[in-house]
Design a protein around this motif. Structure first.
Motif, short mmCIF file in Angstrom:
data_model
loop_
_atom_site.label_atom_id
_atom_site.label_comp_id
_atom_site.label_asym_id
_atom_site.label_seq_id
_atom_site.Cartn_x
_atom_site.Cartn_y
_atom_site.Cartn_z
N LEU A 132 36.00 38.78 45.16
CA LEU A 132 35.19 39.57 44.23
C LEU A 132 35.47 39.18 42.78
O LEU A 132 34.56 39.13 41.95
N SER A 140 32.74 37.68 40.30
CA SER A 140 32.51 38.34 39.01
C SER A 140 32.61 37.34 37.87
O SER A 140 31.82 37.39 36.92
N LEU A 200 38.49 45.90 39.23
CA LEU A 200 37.22 45.72 39.95
C LEU A 200 36.80 46.89 40.82
O LEU A 200 35.79 47.55 40.56
#
Length: 497
Positions: A414, A418, A482
């Motif tokens: 992730l 990102s 996150l």
């Protein structure tokens, strides 16, 4: 179960009261230095205090229990509330009259990123500069961790908030009660800040500069009171060495500092993450120092006062300082490292993804996640040869559950997604490739200095307004690791269960 909105609003009020109180401290500094903005800062503090009081009074009749969903909502939106209210001193004093710029500077402060839009920092009033550094210091250990220490007054446990604020692979506790943990961490944090302030003043800094740089070092933020950052003191190497020591401490797990003060030094030495953290710094410093000494022109890359103690010492000092500043995501600079050979530029770009230790004030992926990913990678080779064998990943002599390993793998994927999406969005604003990937990595990792047009000797003033909002979003999700923020964008989070 429906979200307990009243307790969320009540907590926002508490955060606003904190913010307003700190603004009044900045007003006191403004009064002492007679910088002409004391009344503006007083009005800022009073306005935020009134808003906080209204929020708390309007939600007195709340259900005194908080589940994990509410914990995430309080942390994520709490940071936004603090940032919005934190813009008031900039707007009221006229130091940053543009709201987008004020929001960016404040978000950069609370997330301890250290990216700035100010072109002439030294022209700012002392009260405003103190507030700017204070946003770092508040955000450094976490606004929420600070508030946890007084949550018992509201009859609320703080475990859900601690999980949302620090969702790392392990939750080392100094004391069974989470509020006592928060108090001990803040005591260490405050003690380090005071110690660095004294040492910097003895070394030659003014008291005002010393306090500001101590707050920004321990928070691994990077805001400075000088346009040239710490390069302003290139002629006084002892000042830079003091900052180096405290950057190292700030990037290490604060729990280990507690153990060291209790005389449990063996626990510090045996900690796997700390050992790898130390090795990373040592290895990258040696590589950088050798390249600077043999290949780079430090005099050309230096902002002021290039060398004092000789080329060897200068190469080692600049290398150690910049490696630590990027690994710990502090963001101070002593030179323009983008002029130190292409290899070092790529190396420092890679270090933006490293981060300090879990349980520190630094941003980034964190050393412990890299360690577990590396260990799991090596175990995959063994598993391919011995598919029936049970080979758990071990950390500090203990087996780690598969759920934690999967969580870290998901986090890393992730994080990289990102970063890629972040760079693509920056590219839509006609920002060149080098600058776009530098901005994305720096914002997401809360580093501060980037690459290209936004390197260590530049600032973010030239960034388009929409790009500043995007950078602010990346700073926020990076600071809160996150999941805490991105989970709010999922439909099942808002579903009443």
């Amino acid at each position: 179960m429906k979200l307990n909105y009243r307790i969320i609003v009540h907590f926002f009020g508490l955060l606003l009261l904190f913010n307003g109180g700190f603004m009044l401290i900045s007003a006191l500094i403004s009064f002492i230095y007679d910088d002409g903005v004391t009344l503006n800062l007083v009005f800022s503090g009073l306005l935020v205090l009134v808003l906080g009081a209204i929020s708390m009074l309007s939600s007195l009749k709340h259900r005194k229990e908080m589940n994990r969903r509410e914990g995430y909502a309080v942390v994520a939106f709490g940071w936004v509330i603090m940032t919005l209210s934190g813009t008031v001193p900039y707007l009221f004093t006229g130091a940053i009259p543009n709201f987008t710029n004020a929001f960016f500077e404040t978000m950069s402060g609370y997330t301890t990123t250290g990216a700035s839009i100010l072109n002439d920092i030294e022209a700012m009033p002392e009260g405003v500069l103190f507030w700017r550094s204070l946003t770092h210091w508040i955000g450094g250990m976490g606004i929420i961790v600070l508030a946890i220490a007084i949550l018992p007054l509201l009859g609320i446990g703080g475990m859900e908030l601690f999980a949302a604020e620090a969702p790392g692979p392990s939750a080392d506790k100094l004391h069974p009660r989470i509020t006592d943990t928060a108090k001990r961490l803040w005591l260490i944090y405050f003690g380090y800040t005071a110690a660095e302030t004294i040492l910097l003043q003895v070394a030659g800094m003014s008291f005002f500069d010393a306090v500001n740089h101590a707050m920004c070092t321990l928070s691994t933020g990077g805001f400075s009171t000088k346009n040239a950052s710490v390069a302003y003191w290139n002629g006084q190497p002892i000042i830079q060495y003091i900052i180096i020591v405290f950057m190292f401490l700030a990037g290490a797990n604060f729990v280990l500092s507690y153990f060291a003060f209790k005389g449990k030094v063996q626990k510090v030495i045996q900690d796997e993450e700390f050992k790898l953290y130390f090795k990373f710094i040592a290895i990258f410093t040696v590589i950088a120092a050798l390249l600077i000494y043999f290949r780079a022109d430090v005099s050309a890359s230096s902002i002021v006062h290039p060398m004092v103690w000789g080329e060897g010492e200068s190469a080692l000092r600049h290398a150690l300082f910049q490696v630590l500043a990027i690994i710990t995501t502090t963001g101070f600079v002593t030179a323009d490292y983008t002029l130190w050979t292409p290899f070092l530029v790529v190396l420092f770009f890679g270090l933006m993804f490293l981060g300090g230790s879990a349980g520190s004030t630094s941003g980034g992926v964190k050393v412990v996640r890299h360690l577990i990913l590396i260990k799991n990678g090596f175990l995959e080779f063994k598993r391919s040869l011995h598919p029936s064998a049970i080979l758990p990943v071990r950390y500090n002599m203990k087996a780690i559950s598969g759920d934690i390993v999967f969580n870290i793998l998901a986090f890393f994927i992730l994080y990289m997604l990102s970063f890629i999406i972040g760079a693509l969005v920056f590219a839509t604003f006609q920002i060149d490739f080098e600058s776009a990937i530098g901005l994305s990595a720096s914002s997401l990792g809360n580093v501060g200095p980037a690459l290209g047009d936004f390197g260590p000797v530049n600032n973010y003033a030239a960034l388009p307004p929409l790009a500043k909002w995007w950078a602010s979003f990346l700073m926020l999700i990076g600071r809160l690791e996150l999941f805490t923020v991105l989970v709010l964008f999922t439909p099942f989070f808002w579903r009443n269960r």
